[in-house]
Design a protein around this motif. Structure first.
Motif, PDB file in Angstrom:
ATOM      1  N   SER A  20      40.006  42.562  34.033  1.00 22.06           N
ATOM      2  CA  SER A  20      39.534  41.185  34.204  1.00 22.06           C
ATOM      3  C   SER A  20      39.370  40.606  32.814  1.00 22.06           C
ATOM      4  O   SER A  20      38.683  41.191  31.971  1.00 22.06           O
ATOM      5  CB  SER A  20      38.188  41.163  34.926  1.00 22.06           C
ATOM      6  OG  SER A  20      37.566  39.916  34.659  1.00 22.06           O
ATOM      7  N   LEU A  22      37.805  38.009  31.959  1.00 21.58           N
ATOM      8  CA  LEU A  22      36.596  37.170  31.860  1.00 21.58           C
ATOM      9  C   LEU A  22      35.939  37.291  30.487  1.00 21.58           C
ATOM     10  O   LEU A  22      35.493  36.301  29.923  1.00 21.58           O
ATOM     11  CB  LEU A  22      35.621  37.598  32.972  1.00 21.58           C
ATOM     12  CG  LEU A  22      34.342  36.802  33.162  1.00 21.58           C
ATOM     13  CD1 LEU A  22      34.641  35.360  33.528  1.00 21.58           C
ATOM     14  CD2 LEU A  22      33.481  37.430  34.272  1.00 21.58           C
ATOM     15  N   ASP A  46      39.573  35.322  36.289  1.00 19.50           N
ATOM     16  CA  ASP A  46      38.448  34.850  37.099  1.00 19.50           C
ATOM     17  C   ASP A  46      38.219  33.363  36.899  1.00 19.50           C
ATOM     18  O   ASP A  46      37.832  32.920  35.819  1.00 19.50           O
ATOM     19  CB  ASP A  46      37.181  35.632  36.738  1.00 19.50           C
ATOM     20  CG  ASP A  46      37.224  37.048  37.289  1.00 19.50           C
ATOM     21  OD1 ASP A  46      37.518  37.196  38.487  1.00 19.50           O
ATOM     22  OD2 ASP A  46      36.960  37.994  36.525  1.00 19.50           O
ATOM     23  N   MET A  48      36.019  30.226  38.043  1.00 13.87           N
ATOM     24  CA  MET A  48      34.735  29.923  38.699  1.00 13.87           C
ATOM     25  C   MET A  48      34.394  28.449  38.499  1.00 13.87           C
ATOM     26  O   MET A  48      34.630  27.893  37.423  1.00 13.87           O
ATOM     27  CB  MET A  48      33.632  30.781  38.088  1.00 13.87           C
ATOM     28  CG  MET A  48      33.939  32.273  38.069  1.00 13.87           C
ATOM     29  SD  MET A  48      32.509  33.220  37.513  1.00 13.87           S
ATOM     30  CE  MET A  48      33.243  34.850  37.305  1.00 13.87           C
ATOM     31  N   HIS A  75      42.001  34.898  40.570  1.00 11.11           N
ATOM     32  CA  HIS A  75      40.927  35.042  41.561  1.00 11.11           C
ATOM     33  C   HIS A  75      40.122  33.751  41.553  1.00 11.11           C
ATOM     34  O   HIS A  75      39.319  33.517  40.652  1.00 11.11           O
ATOM     35  CB  HIS A  75      40.071  36.261  41.153  1.00 11.11           C
ATOM     36  CG  HIS A  75      38.891  36.507  42.014  1.00 11.11           C
ATOM     37  ND1 HIS A  75      37.860  37.351  41.655  1.00 11.11           N
ATOM     38  CD2 HIS A  75      38.559  36.017  43.238  1.00 11.11           C
ATOM     39  CE1 HIS A  75      36.954  37.378  42.604  1.00 11.11           C
ATOM     40  NE2 HIS A  75      37.341  36.571  43.575  1.00 11.11           N
ATOM     41  N   VAL A 148      30.644  43.345  43.985  1.00 12.46           N
ATOM     42  CA  VAL A 148      29.421  42.756  43.418  1.00 12.46           C
ATOM     43  C   VAL A 148      29.382  41.329  43.986  1.00 12.46           C
ATOM     44  O   VAL A 148      30.402  40.844  44.493  1.00 12.46           O
ATOM     45  CB  VAL A 148      29.437  42.667  41.864  1.00 12.46           C
ATOM     46  CG1 VAL A 148      29.481  44.055  41.235  1.00 12.46           C
ATOM     47  CG2 VAL A 148      30.579  41.793  41.349  1.00 12.46           C
ATOM     48  N   GLU A 149      28.230  40.660  43.863  1.00  8.68           N
ATOM     49  CA  GLU A 149      28.201  39.233  44.213  1.00  8.68           C
ATOM     50  C   GLU A 149      29.052  38.517  43.171  1.00  8.68           C
ATOM     51  O   GLU A 149      28.849  38.708  41.962  1.00  8.68           O
ATOM     52  CB  GLU A 149      26.766  38.688  44.181  1.00  8.68           C
ATOM     53  CG  GLU A 149      25.860  39.212  45.284  1.00  8.68           C
ATOM     54  CD  GLU A 149      26.324  38.836  46.701  1.00  8.68           C
ATOM     55  OE1 GLU A 149      27.108  37.874  46.851  1.00  8.68           O
ATOM     56  OE2 GLU A 149      25.908  39.527  47.643  1.00  8.68           O
ATOM     57  N   PRO A 150      30.010  37.688  43.607  1.00  8.48           N
ATOM     58  CA  PRO A 150      30.887  37.059  42.610  1.00  8.48           C
ATOM     59  C   PRO A 150      30.117  36.108  41.688  1.00  8.48           C
ATOM     60  O   PRO A 150      29.124  35.517  42.089  1.00  8.48           O
ATOM     61  CB  PRO A 150      31.897  36.294  43.464  1.00  8.48           C
ATOM     62  CG  PRO A 150      31.258  36.123  44.792  1.00  8.48           C
ATOM     63  CD  PRO A 150      30.340  37.302  44.975  1.00  8.48           C
ATOM     64  N   GLY A 153      30.357  39.176  35.292  1.00 13.02           N
ATOM     65  CA  GLY A 153      30.779  40.539  34.989  1.00 13.02           C
ATOM     66  C   GLY A 153      29.542  41.386  34.700  1.00 13.02           C
ATOM     67  O   GLY A 153      28.425  40.869  34.614  1.00 13.02           O
ATOM     68  N   GLY A 154      29.759  42.685  34.596  1.00 12.78           N
ATOM     69  CA  GLY A 154      28.689  43.572  34.161  1.00 12.78           C
ATOM     70  C   GLY A 154      27.641  43.928  35.204  1.00 12.78           C
ATOM     71  O   GLY A 154      26.577  44.433  34.858  1.00 12.78           O
ATOM     72  N   ASP A 180      36.906  44.714  43.206  1.00 10.13           N
ATOM     73  CA  ASP A 180      36.498  43.961  42.013  1.00 10.13           C
ATOM     74  C   ASP A 180      34.984  43.931  41.889  1.00 10.13           C
ATOM     75  O   ASP A 180      34.291  43.416  42.761  1.00 10.13           O
ATOM     76  CB  ASP A 180      37.067  42.526  42.158  1.00 10.13           C
ATOM     77  CG  ASP A 180      36.744  41.628  40.985  1.00 10.13           C
ATOM     78  OD1 ASP A 180      36.297  42.114  39.937  1.00 10.13           O
ATOM     79  OD2 ASP A 180      36.968  40.401  41.127  1.00 10.13           O
ATOM     80  N   GLY A 181      34.495  44.478  40.770  1.00  6.19           N
ATOM     81  CA  GLY A 181      33.063  44.412  40.467  1.00  6.19           C
ATOM     82  C   GLY A 181      32.470  45.788  40.240  1.00  6.19           C
ATOM     83  O   GLY A 181      32.467  46.618  41.138  1.00  6.19           O
ATOM     84  N   ILE A 183      33.579  48.260  38.483  1.00  7.31           N
ATOM     85  CA  ILE A 183      34.537  49.379  38.545  1.00  7.31           C
ATOM     86  C   ILE A 183      34.523  50.178  37.226  1.00  7.31           C
ATOM     87  O   ILE A 183      34.653  49.617  36.141  1.00  7.31           O
ATOM     88  CB  ILE A 183      35.967  48.849  38.861  1.00  7.31           C
ATOM     89  CG1 ILE A 183      36.004  48.221  40.262  1.00  7.31           C
ATOM     90  CG2 ILE A 183      37.010  49.960  38.726  1.00  7.31           C
ATOM     91  CD1 ILE A 183      35.647  49.153  41.414  1.00  7.31           C
ATOM     92  N   ALA A 201      38.899  45.820  36.453  1.00  9.38           N
ATOM     93  CA  ALA A 201      37.811  46.304  35.594  1.00  9.38           C
ATOM     94  C   ALA A 201      37.611  45.325  34.448  1.00  9.38           C
ATOM     95  O   ALA A 201      38.542  45.059  33.679  1.00  9.38           O
ATOM     96  CB  ALA A 201      38.131  47.688  35.059  1.00  9.38           C
ATOM     97  N   GLY A 202      36.429  44.762  34.385  1.00  6.36           N
ATOM     98  CA  GLY A 202      36.083  43.819  33.327  1.00  6.36           C
ATOM     99  C   GLY A 202      35.405  44.536  32.184  1.00  6.36           C
ATOM    100  O   GLY A 202      36.052  45.038  31.253  1.00  6.36           O
ATOM    101  N   SER A 203      34.068  44.630  32.276  1.00  4.41           N
ATOM    102  CA  SER A 203      33.295  45.226  31.172  1.00  4.41           C
ATOM    103  C   SER A 203      33.760  46.630  30.812  1.00  4.41           C
ATOM    104  O   SER A 203      33.744  46.994  29.636  1.00  4.41           O
ATOM    105  CB  SER A 203      31.808  45.309  31.530  1.00  4.41           C
ATOM    106  OG  SER A 203      31.482  44.468  32.563  1.00  4.41           O
TER     107      SER A 203
HETATM  108  C1  DX5 Z   1      32.979  38.738  39.179  1.00  9.43           C
HETATM  109  C2  DX5 Z   1      34.443  38.735  38.841  1.00  9.43           C
HETATM  110  C3  DX5 Z   1      34.936  40.023  38.341  1.00  9.43           C
HETATM  111  C4  DX5 Z   1      34.344  40.454  37.011  1.00  9.43           C
HETATM  112  C5  DX5 Z   1      34.361  41.949  36.991  1.00  9.43           C
HETATM  113  O1  DX5 Z   1      32.693  37.653  39.949  1.00  9.43           O
HETATM  114  O2  DX5 Z   1      35.210  38.429  39.987  1.00  9.43           O
HETATM  115  O3  DX5 Z   1      36.352  40.040  38.239  1.00  9.43           O
HETATM  116  O4  DX5 Z   1      35.030  39.947  35.914  1.00  9.43           O
HETATM  117  O5  DX5 Z   1      33.612  42.377  35.921  1.00  9.43           O
HETATM  118  P1  DX5 Z   1      33.018  43.855  35.871  1.00  9.43           P
HETATM  119  O6  DX5 Z   1      34.162  44.801  35.936  1.00  9.43           O
HETATM  120  O7  DX5 Z   1      32.304  43.869  34.554  1.00  9.43           O
HETATM  121  O8  DX5 Z   1      32.078  44.003  37.038  1.00  9.43           O
END
Ligand code: DX5
Ligand code: ZN
Length: 223
Positions: A20, A22, A46, A48, A75, A148-150, A153-154, A180-181, A183, A201-203
């Motif tokens: 990701s 982001l 991402d 938003m 996304h 995760v709740e969108p 990140g992190g 996603d979230g 990972i 995978a973001g962070s």
């Molecule tokens: C959250 C985003 C994710 C985010 C994931 O709303 O959709 O794609 O960037 O970040 P990590 O991997 O840090 O949870």
């Protein structure tokens, strides 16, 4: 005219790592992405709107500025995505994923994404049941399960979403299922066992001291 999808379809159901972007350096984005290319199958973008989710990121203008050989997996965490998908298609998106919770007419929106020559994905928040997208599952190229709740990140991975992956994989053995979230090399194998094959995978990658080593560790964990 669905040229973009052909090469992607050919590698369907392969395990894919999708960083990701982001947390990328947006002041030097293309240079930054170039360094991620050797170990990325997709770039997860991402989007938003500060409305569907409590955070605001980038729009189609920035996607259009991205120069990369890696397919862009957009996304859209935005309300009424049907009004913007054409902009993202023109900007170079390969996959456009919309949220079931934010889209007025899911079927029509998915058809529009296909008409624009992109692959279509549908996503659901952690609390949204699979029944909400049941009708469109035969139409989409990809399902994105939020773990995760969108919005940010992190955050910590939510294992309670795993049964939804199992449920979809059981019914659709050939559908790309992306998660996603939160990972990491520890949570991704749980998702893989449940049936997911694309790992965002973001962070875990972008905040690592050595992003390449992190991506390789993640890939090994799901291989
Ligand atoms: C959250 C985003 C994710 C985010 C994931 O709303 O959709 O794609 O960037 O970040 P990590 O991997 O840090 O949870
Ligand atoms: Zn995302």
């Amino acid at each position: 005219m669905v040229t973009k999808s052909l090469s992607f379809r050919a590698v369907k159901l392969k395990t894919k790592i999708a960083p990701s972007i982001l947390g990328a350096d947006y002041g030097d984005l293309n240079h930054y992405l170039q360094k991620l290319e050797p170990f990325s199958d997709l770039f997860h973008v991402d989007v938003m709107d500060g409305n569907f989710v409590p955070n605001l990121t980038i729009g189609a203008v920035v996607v259009n500025a991205i120069k990369t050989t890696i397919p862009l997996d957009c996304h859209l965490m935005i309300n009424h995505p049907e009004e913007y998908i054409e902009d993202f298609a023109k900007a170079g998106a390969h996959i456009i994923t919309v949220h079931a919770e934010a889209t007025r007419d899911l079927k029509k929106t998915i058809e529009k994404i296909h008409d624009l020559g992109c692959l279509a994905g549908v996503s659901i928040d952690p609390k949204t049941p699979v029944s909400k997208i049941q009708k469109v599952l035969p139409l989409v190229d990809l399902v994105l399960i939020m773990s995760v709740e969108p919005g940010f990140g992190g955050q910590a991975f939510m294992p309670e979403v795993l049964p939804k992956i199992v449920q979809i994989r059981k019914a659709y053995p050939e559908l790309d299922i992306e998660v996603d979230g939160g990972i990491t090399h520890e949570t991704a194998p749980l998702c893989k066992s449940a049936g997911a094959n694309i790992f965002v995978a973001g962070s875990y990658i972008l905040k690592a001291d050595d992003p390449k080593a992190a991506a390789e560790k993640l890939r090994k964990a799901v291989s």
